[in-house]
Design an enzyme around this catalytic site. Structure first.
Site, mmCIF file in Angstrom:
data_model
loop_
_atom_site.group_PDB
_atom_site.id
_atom_site.type_symbol
_atom_site.label_atom_id
_atom_site.label_comp_id
_atom_site.label_asym_id
_atom_site.label_seq_id
_atom_site.Cartn_x
_atom_site.Cartn_y
_atom_site.Cartn_z
ATOM 1 N N LEU A 11 45.383 105.276 41.386
ATOM 2 C CA LEU A 11 46.242 104.515 40.475
ATOM 3 C C LEU A 11 45.404 103.747 39.463
ATOM 4 O O LEU A 11 45.806 103.547 38.328
ATOM 5 C CB LEU A 11 47.099 103.509 41.255
ATOM 6 C CG LEU A 11 47.996 104.054 42.357
ATOM 7 C CD1 LEU A 11 48.902 102.951 42.870
ATOM 8 C CD2 LEU A 11 48.808 105.222 41.861
ATOM 9 N N THR A 19 34.458 105.299 31.103
ATOM 10 C CA THR A 19 34.398 105.134 32.550
ATOM 11 C C THR A 19 35.073 103.837 32.975
ATOM 12 O O THR A 19 34.855 102.798 32.365
ATOM 13 C CB THR A 19 32.970 105.154 33.120
ATOM 14 O OG1 THR A 19 33.014 104.741 34.495
ATOM 15 C CG2 THR A 19 32.044 104.201 32.394
ATOM 16 N N ILE A 20 35.890 103.933 34.008
ATOM 17 C CA ILE A 20 36.512 102.709 34.530
ATOM 18 C C ILE A 20 35.479 101.837 35.239
ATOM 19 O O ILE A 20 35.703 100.665 35.462
ATOM 20 C CB ILE A 20 37.683 103.004 35.509
ATOM 21 C CG1 ILE A 20 37.207 103.729 36.761
ATOM 22 C CG2 ILE A 20 38.773 103.804 34.807
ATOM 23 C CD1 ILE A 20 38.263 103.788 37.858
ATOM 24 N N ASP A 21 34.323 102.432 35.593
ATOM 25 C CA ASP A 21 33.303 101.677 36.334
ATOM 26 C C ASP A 21 32.568 100.668 35.440
ATOM 27 O O ASP A 21 31.948 99.749 35.946
ATOM 28 C CB ASP A 21 32.274 102.631 36.947
ATOM 29 C CG ASP A 21 32.907 103.614 37.921
ATOM 30 O OD1 ASP A 21 34.020 103.335 38.401
ATOM 31 O OD2 ASP A 21 32.299 104.668 38.177
ATOM 32 N N ARG A 28 32.221 102.651 42.260
ATOM 33 C CA ARG A 28 30.915 103.179 42.717
ATOM 34 C C ARG A 28 29.887 102.066 42.920
ATOM 35 O O ARG A 28 30.133 101.168 43.726
ATOM 36 C CB ARG A 28 30.415 104.240 41.735
ATOM 37 C CG ARG A 28 31.297 105.496 41.777
ATOM 38 C CD ARG A 28 30.608 106.647 41.138
ATOM 39 N NE ARG A 28 30.272 106.332 39.736
ATOM 40 C CZ ARG A 28 29.653 107.144 38.916
ATOM 41 N NH1 ARG A 28 29.297 108.352 39.325
ATOM 42 N NH2 ARG A 28 29.405 106.811 37.674
ATOM 43 N N MET A 38 37.884 100.625 43.335
ATOM 44 C CA MET A 38 36.880 101.611 42.898
ATOM 45 C C MET A 38 35.722 100.951 42.143
ATOM 46 O O MET A 38 35.726 99.751 41.915
ATOM 47 C CB MET A 38 37.544 102.632 41.973
ATOM 48 C CG MET A 38 38.305 103.724 42.700
ATOM 49 S SD MET A 38 38.949 104.900 41.450
ATOM 50 C CE MET A 38 39.331 106.306 42.459
ATOM 51 N N GLU A 94 34.597 99.822 46.937
ATOM 52 C CA GLU A 94 34.400 101.047 47.718
ATOM 53 C C GLU A 94 32.913 101.337 47.932
ATOM 54 O O GLU A 94 32.535 102.014 48.872
ATOM 55 C CB GLU A 94 35.024 102.248 46.994
ATOM 56 C CG GLU A 94 34.382 102.507 45.620
ATOM 57 C CD GLU A 94 34.903 103.741 44.891
ATOM 58 O OE1 GLU A 94 35.920 104.305 45.311
ATOM 59 O OE2 GLU A 94 34.265 104.119 43.879
ATOM 60 N N GLY A 109 35.835 111.584 35.930
ATOM 61 C CA GLY A 109 37.127 110.987 36.297
ATOM 62 C C GLY A 109 37.885 110.547 35.066
ATOM 63 O O GLY A 109 37.328 109.914 34.188
ATOM 64 N N ASN A 162 28.052 108.758 32.779
ATOM 65 C CA ASN A 162 26.608 109.046 32.820
ATOM 66 C C ASN A 162 26.307 110.534 32.907
ATOM 67 O O ASN A 162 25.465 111.049 32.161
ATOM 68 C CB ASN A 162 25.941 108.444 34.075
ATOM 69 C CG ASN A 162 26.326 107.015 34.321
ATOM 70 O OD1 ASN A 162 27.511 106.694 34.363
ATOM 71 N ND2 ASN A 162 25.337 106.156 34.482
#
Lengths: 407, 407
Positions: free
Chosen positions: B303, B143-145, B189, B187, B244, B20, B115
């Site tokens: 977004l 990663t935004i996570d 995960r 978001m 999410e 992503g 990852n």
């Protein structure tokens, strides 16, 4: 400004905010309050908490004492600082409103909002005249939907349109990097202006949104699937902008057509605040296009009207100005009206302000002109882009690798 | 930097982007490409279109010839300029990758992603060593996570967190002005970092989000309803941030629990890109709270990772730097690793960069530390706010009317 004069009044003023908030609605509030300080005719300036509800429950604050520096910070703050309300008052409630305004010595009533708010202003104005209570009522326009009649555009639209344009610029770049089908649902009730703003940031011939569906055109499921198929064949990916207010040819909201409704709804048909329309359109594609890649739908939601940090400078300036003008005209003795933003002809963007009848603003929602929608009913036109560009301000730019060949 | 050296290589370099996209992933790309121009060891610098897919199909471009000024514009552009890919390659595909890298004379392979991308880098590195092909492989984190192990935080997170914080600032002000229950899906995960960022813009004791649900804690429907009831009793309104990736106590995704699923799904269980989780949580409240006011749910969607115009300056700077460091370390002859951002102890925000094993980044996702989540499992802690504030940069401020009493 050619409004008829009704004679100057000396008295207090009251202001309220109503309907869905915007990121610049407080500019109008602050414009009115600061302007009033320049006019000796206005004594106290009251603020009604949550609009008419605050008048009826006498939940009021004294805005005369708010420090100007704090008001300037309020002007930069999204959403309605006084609180807002969704309320269509009865005649009795409007009568009660007048009784309270009288008690407070209010001669100037300013009400910031959209059509419904103008309708309330109109009823209060009419009742006051019937009772021969000298009250000037000004509607100060606000709506991200841009659907008020008599105006070139409406305060709140430019900033919301800017948010939508920036959102689609990002979604388009995202879709370019990981190709698929992205459907994005945009607010705007029965007017397509906000959905159309999705096309303002397109940078290249192949840039999305590739399809734009507005409520001014009936939505036909089979045509939609065909449109997506054509875009997929051409570009291998597809970004779709769809208005929450889409209706089918028989006038039913597309968002209520889903099978899900019967199973899971609890009585409330919501136009937004649910993922239903997006899910319905996704499912249509998954059913209709056998070889569809990953399909997803996002619903922009309240961010469009409240996002802290995305403001059109033009919109902020004009929202301030409509608040100021309402007070200027009121103390000059003009009759009760709304304030319209008018665009001057010519190549450079320039506006003037004029009065518009409360009845006109209250009664008629303005759809997008036909010239802003392409013949196929699935995109915007250059005319729309020319209309909307000055309203949103300079957008961020995106760049592309030149992509030199490997030898 | 204490990584072991493997001896310096002379050759070409290749870079790809994977997973992503984020709004700063191109900073890392540009950081690497511009840094390479300072080192004579690197000849050509190839870009693979859509990551590994571009290598396997030899869809490559020559980044050596890209003008620096255009690269600087690319750095400011959201999403992956080279295109991205979601792909877990087979061993055969990794073998084929090495064959192509050999053919191109590539001695340096840089792969930007999360990852899965680190895992690909690890396999390619291992196979190259097995074949005794001298190749240095660097994973460049993104990663935004924020879930990469071995790092204090990850490039991409700060900007996405900034977007989420600004979104909630607006939604909170909106909810304050028109009270109700607003649920917003974020978001991330299996990691709650991004959802937790919703709390960064809270201005007052009564500011939302009032409840924050992260995937590190099991989601219990009844407890959720009770939580909302308590907030409604206290403040008369409620803003909820929900990840999410929420799962119930048996580990099932909450987004898949809805009755809708059986009726309407077409086989794809999507974590995001649907309104399902939001609709499920709305329905839970409508069912569980008899006197619930208007409930709505918005899903922030793409977004969060792509919005054009909301970037954390710290994040942009660090994303550039991890790209530069990867190249610096590679040409110095360090062994294949990923680049970690480490936070220096002390009151002022300061980072350093260090190597971290590809295996560690590839294999383990990092959850939020327990100290970032309150005991009730429905909010963030001061420790989280202290951790995240420097990463997002200065947020817009909001102001409140002082609200002087009417006399």
């Amino acid at each position: 400004m050619a409004a008829a004069k009704t004679g100057k009044l000396q008295g207090n003023a009251l202001i309220g905010q109503s309907g869905g908030p915007t990121v610049v609605i407080n500019q109008s509030l602050v414009g009115a309050v600061l302007e009033a300080r320049l006019h000796a005719q206005i004594g106290k300036f009251y603020g009604a908490m949550h609009g008419l509800q605050g008048i009826l429950s006498e939940n009021l604050i004294d805005l005369s004492r708010e420090p100007a520096a704090n008001l300037e910070r309020i002007a930069q703050t999204p959403s309605a600082a006084l609180g807002s309300v969704r309320m269509r008052p009865t005649e009795d409630q409007c009568g009660e409103t007048i009784r309270i305004l009288k008690k407070l010595g209010v001669r100037y009533f300013f009400y910031i909002g959209g059509n419904d708010t103008a309708e309330t202003a109109r009823i209060v104005d009419r009742l006051a005249r019937k009772e021969k209570y000298p009250l000037t009522v000004f509607h100060i326009p606000k709506t991200i939907d841009n659907d008020l009649k008599g105006s070139d555009h409406t305060p709140g639209y430019g900033s919301a349109a800017r948010f939508v344009a920036e959102a689609f610029m990002g979604i388009e770049m995202d879709n370019r990097s990981l190709p698929g089908i992205n459907i994005v649902i945009v607010m705007g009730r029965n007017a397509g202006f906000l959905t159309a703003a999705s096309s303002l940031g397109r940078a290249r011939e192949d840039s999305g949104p590739h399809l734009v569906y507005v409520p001014e055109r009936a939505f036909i499921r089979e045509k939609f699937i065909e449109d997506v198929r054509r875009v997929m064949d051409r570009w291998g990916r597809c970004v779709v902008a769809a208005s929450e207010g889409l209706t089918d040819p028989s006038g039913r909201l597309v968002s209520t057509l889903s099978a899900r409704r019967a199973v899971d709804d609890f009585g409330n048909v919501q136009l937004s605040g649910t993922g239903k329309l997006g899910d319905y359109l996704s499912d249509a594609i998954k059913e209709g296009l056998a070889d569809a890649p990953r399909v997803r739908a996002d619903t922009l939601g309240y961010l469009q009207r409240s996002f802290a940090g995305v403001v059109s400078p033009t919109d902020a300036r004009e929202a301030r100005e409509v608040g100021r003008r309402a007070v200027q005209w009121a103390v000059k003795g003009h009759r009760s009206t709304s304030v319209a933003i008018l665009r001057e002809p010519g190549p450079r963007y320039k506006v003037s302000y004029g009065p518009v009848d409360l009845k006109i603003v209250a009664r008629y929602a303005r759809p997008m002109p036909a010239s802003f929608i392409n013949r196929a009913g699935n995109n915007t036109t250059k005319k729309f882009l020319d209309y909307a560009r000055p309203l949103v301000g300079k957008l961020p730019t995106v760049a592309f690798l030149k992509g030199y060949e490997v030898k």
